[in-house]
Design an enzyme around this catalytic site. Sequence first.
Site, short mmCIF file in Angstrom:
data_model
loop_
_atom_site.label_atom_id
_atom_site.label_comp_id
_atom_site.label_asym_id
_atom_site.label_seq_id
_atom_site.Cartn_x
_atom_site.Cartn_y
_atom_site.Cartn_z
N LYS A 1 0.72 21.41 -29.18
CA LYS A 1 -0.28 20.53 -28.56
C LYS A 1 0.47 19.47 -27.76
O LYS A 1 1.32 18.76 -28.29
CB LYS A 1 -1.14 19.88 -29.64
CG LYS A 1 -2.39 19.18 -29.13
CD LYS A 1 -3.39 20.19 -28.56
CE LYS A 1 -4.74 19.56 -28.26
NZ LYS A 1 -5.48 19.18 -29.48
N HIS A 2 0.16 19.39 -26.47
CA HIS A 2 0.83 18.44 -25.58
C HIS A 2 2.35 18.57 -25.67
O HIS A 2 3.07 17.57 -25.79
CB HIS A 2 0.39 17.01 -25.87
CG HIS A 2 -1.08 16.79 -25.67
ND1 HIS A 2 -1.74 17.17 -24.53
CD2 HIS A 2 -2.02 16.25 -26.48
CE1 HIS A 2 -3.03 16.87 -24.63
NE2 HIS A 2 -3.23 16.32 -25.81
N HIS B 1 13.51 14.79 -24.44
CA HIS B 1 12.70 13.74 -23.82
C HIS B 1 11.70 14.33 -22.84
O HIS B 1 11.81 15.48 -22.46
CB HIS B 1 13.60 12.73 -23.11
CG HIS B 1 14.46 11.95 -24.07
ND1 HIS B 1 15.79 12.24 -24.27
CD2 HIS B 1 14.17 10.92 -24.88
CE1 HIS B 1 16.28 11.38 -25.17
NE2 HIS B 1 15.32 10.59 -25.56
#
Length: 529
Positions: A280-281, A529
Amino acid sequence: MSTDVRPIVRALISVSDKTGLVAFAERLVARGVELVSTGGTRKALAEAGLKVLDVADLTGFPEMMDGRVKTLHPAVHGGILAVRDDAGHQASMSEHGIGPIDLVVVNLYPFEATVARGADYDECVENIDIGGPAMIRAAAKNHADVAVVVDASSYETVLGELEGKGGTTLATRRKLAQLAYARTATYDAAITRWFASVEGDDTPNTRIFDGTLAEALRYGENPHQSAAFYKGGALRPGVATARQLQGKALSYNNLNDTDAAFEAVAEFDPVRAPAVVIIKHANPCGVAEGETLEAAYRKALACDPTSAFGGIVALNRTLDAEAARAIVEIFTEVIVAPDATPEAVAIVGAKKNLRLLVTGALPDPRAGGLQVKSLAGGLLVQSRDNAVVDGMELQVVTKRAPTAAERADLAFAFRVCKHVKSNAIVYAKDLATVGIGAGQMSRVDSARIAASKARDAAAAAGLAEPLTKGCVVASDAFFPFADGLLTAIEAGATAVIQPGGSIRDRDVIAAADEAGVAMVFTGVRHFRH
């Protein structure tokens, strides 16, 4: 005839890829076009019974130097570059006996394919085309008068206009010119990348990236942003190789999340066990190995069923009917797997908006490659994080060594942690995640969030205590202080895997020893990141 339409009287054809060549040339000849060609292309056309001039008939020179020199001559380039409405150009053509060339059809020596199949240095150099790019660029520059074709996919466009309008329109010639310059640019990019790799230069003075449009997307991360998906770089199984078997069009976010999911599930060897990742995301919210794909999915879902709603599900084996039935029980955006059984496809097909992608294979997590991120005015380029825990030498740094079961869970948790945004904390038990903390500014916050999510999942499942009791914990980077570790121990962790390397490692190790917790260092950090 419209003033911007240019008839085709003479066409120069020289192609390495002869797909559709003869049929294309036959339709040109049927419209009265004179053919000029070289080498193997001329032979193929002549064997098909077509009348075709040799370039040597124009230049007065034979091919020489093993074909390196054949089209680099004023009789060729003058015929391409001459501006038809320029009296001076016309006078020069008349004086030197240069005939106009109205269509240039060239695809280049297969340099990229030669490199891809591992050819030696000399063969790669011989497959660097010189005359081809020169003719393509010349024709593209003079697109006001000349049409240029660099790919068989454009044959029908040219033929349609020739047969319908008597020639090519300016709009088409401009588009063909754009495609032509894009091709020579990508060709040169491939050559410069190859030279850099041969020289072992990881930071060449100039980096060139290229891609081919796969799909124009409705919008980007948000509706006010434009977006498109381009394929390029080294071929890697995943979203770029996938066939969409069903479901509505993929969005920018779908593609990004599906890529994250498939890269994560590739960490899990399909020979060892079925594995499922729920994303998710771009962050894993549940990962598990199991006896079957269905079992792995249900274990993964139990980690965070709230976040899994509307997520992406990736599998490391062929999607089967049992797994498909389990996955479609809740709303899911995308399922991606190496393949799918017909029964599974039919089950997923009942959910018309659910996308099903099959990729043909899993990517190799150990493979190299580049990752690129844009910055204002520049690019950050790095090699792929291809370190895998199976290749790491784990160092036991505490008085107690992990048990065999803890070791298996520690390796599992570190595989997952590699794909969680930093700061990342992953709790795992019985080869399944039981709590994930992602993307926090503080590592201790990630540990707390992961524990909180585990408590919420336990409450939703009606369990008396969270699954973090007796779990292991993985951290993508070292614990800068003991507080993050103490939070994990409080959540129930009995063993820890982390890179190590902090100036306070002794304090962290002492805290683990005091709690009777086993800890191993990997020496490898997985910031993401």
